[in-house]
Design an enzyme around this catalytic site. Structure first.
Site, PDB file in Angstrom:
ATOM      1  CG  ASP A 109      -2.032  -0.947   1.243  1.00 37.39           C
ATOM      2  OD1 ASP A 109      -2.332  -1.491   0.166  1.00 37.39           O
ATOM      3  OD2 ASP A 109      -2.630  -1.164   2.310  1.00 37.39           O
TER       4      ASP A 109
ATOM      5  NE  ARG B 144      -4.629  -1.685  -4.183  1.00 36.17           N
ATOM      6  CZ  ARG B 144      -4.233  -1.972  -2.935  1.00 36.17           C
ATOM      7  NH1 ARG B 144      -3.783  -1.028  -2.135  1.00 36.17           N
ATOM      8  NH2 ARG B 144      -4.263  -3.214  -2.496  1.00 36.17           N
TER       9      ARG B 144
END
Ligand code: FDA
Length: 283
Positions: free
Chosen positions: A106, A157
């Site tokens: 992340d 992502r």
């Protein structure tokens, strides 16, 4: 806070996450599991988070779940000791590789971006392929980061970005952020990246759908957060698109939810609207 957060978090335990993933998989949705616990302040806390991730990878393998993991580097001690973080991350990625699984790193606030990209690059230099990053379309630097990473053809992502950042480094206007998202998406596809398109924004979903129409399924997937726009996610799956749901679990749900609200007060309105929509049967 617990009531407001409940739809967005699987629960306090790994078993809660397992149950959630089983039901998502039954709906044709993949999952990525996040152990709540960002911003640790000691080596022992970082080791505990790393151990929890090892348990998650083992559970995914044992249960045969269609899932991988997402990890925040501050949870692995990024702000405590970068070398400790690198070591814990590498162990996690090697464990995942041995199990045929994947680790998504992340992206946190702007103070973490340089270290996060450097650690990602060092893992790739060590020959590890089962690891990907997150890039935030609201950061002005992201186009440069995409160009710098191009040689790696990274698995990315792409999201708007959740943290409150100053206008000196981040676009503030929603339309500008959307335009940046689309242009990042185009550049990533042109560079041969596999892209996880992480958004619930209908206009960005439309732009993305137009672009993925001619792509193989391996080149992209959609990603959404647990509890958000579930029926829209179902429509994407029904239309044959790969879709992954982000499933956070853990004891530290309260800090996680509170931090999200503190970082982005607009989330309070978004959550309230989603709760209302849920109550009246829409999503
Ligand atoms: P937008 O905020 O405009 O949302 C569009 C609509 O979706 C809203 O109007 C609302 O209806 C609904 N919605 C969105 N979020 C909701 C919520 N939480 N609750 C209820 N309804 C909601 N960010 C980051 O900085 N680093 C990261 O690593 C990640 N990782 C990540 C993974 C995944 C799978 C997703 C989907 C998102 C992230 N994000 C993230 C968060 C991302 O940057 C962004 O803040 C949110 O996705 C919200 O932006 P949207 O593009 O969804 O648009």
């Amino acid at each position: 806070m617990r009531r407001v957060s409940a739809p967005y978090i699987a629960g306090p335990t790994l078993d809660d996450a397992r149950r959630t993933v089983v039901s998502l998989n039954a709906e044709g949705k993949r999952a990525t599991i996040d152990v709540l616990g960002e911003e640790v302040h000691s080596e022992a806390e970082a080791q505990a988070i790393a151990a929890a991730y090892a348990d998650v990878l083992a559970a995914i393998a044992t249960d045969g779940l269609d899932a991988n993991v997402s990890v925040k580097l501050t949870g692995l001690g990024l702000k405590v000791d970068v070398d400790l973080c690198r070591s814990l991350l590498e162990t996690l990625v090697r464990d995942a590789a041995a199990r045929g699984s994947f680790v998504r790193i992340d992206m946190e606030d702007a103070s973490c971006v340089d270290d996060t990209l450097a650690l990602y690059r060092s893992l790739r230099a060590a020959g590890l392929e089962n690891v990907g990053i997150v890039l935030q379309a609201y950061l002005k630097r992201t186009h440069t980061d995409i160009a710098d990473l191009r040689d790696l053809r990274p698995s990315v992502r792409l999201c708007k970005g959740i943290y409150v950042e100053p206008s000196s480094i981040a676009f503030q206007d929603h339309e500008v952020v959307r335009r940046s998202f689309v242009s990042c998406l185009d550049t990533l596809f042109e560079g041969g990246s596999r892209v996880a398109i992480a958004t619930h924004d209908e206009s960005l979903l439309g732009e993305s759908l137009a672009r993925v129409a001619s792509l193989a399924h391996g080149a992209y997937e959609f990603q959404m957060l647990l509890g958000v726009r579930e029926s829209r996610a179902g429509e994407l799956v029904a239309a044959g698109h790969p879709l992954r749901v982000y499933v956070p679990y853990g004891q530290r749900w309260y800090e996680y939810s509170l931090r999200r609200l503190q970082e982005n007060p607009q989330m309070a309105g978004v959550i309230a609207r989603a709760t209302l929509a849920r109550a009246i049967g829409r999503s």
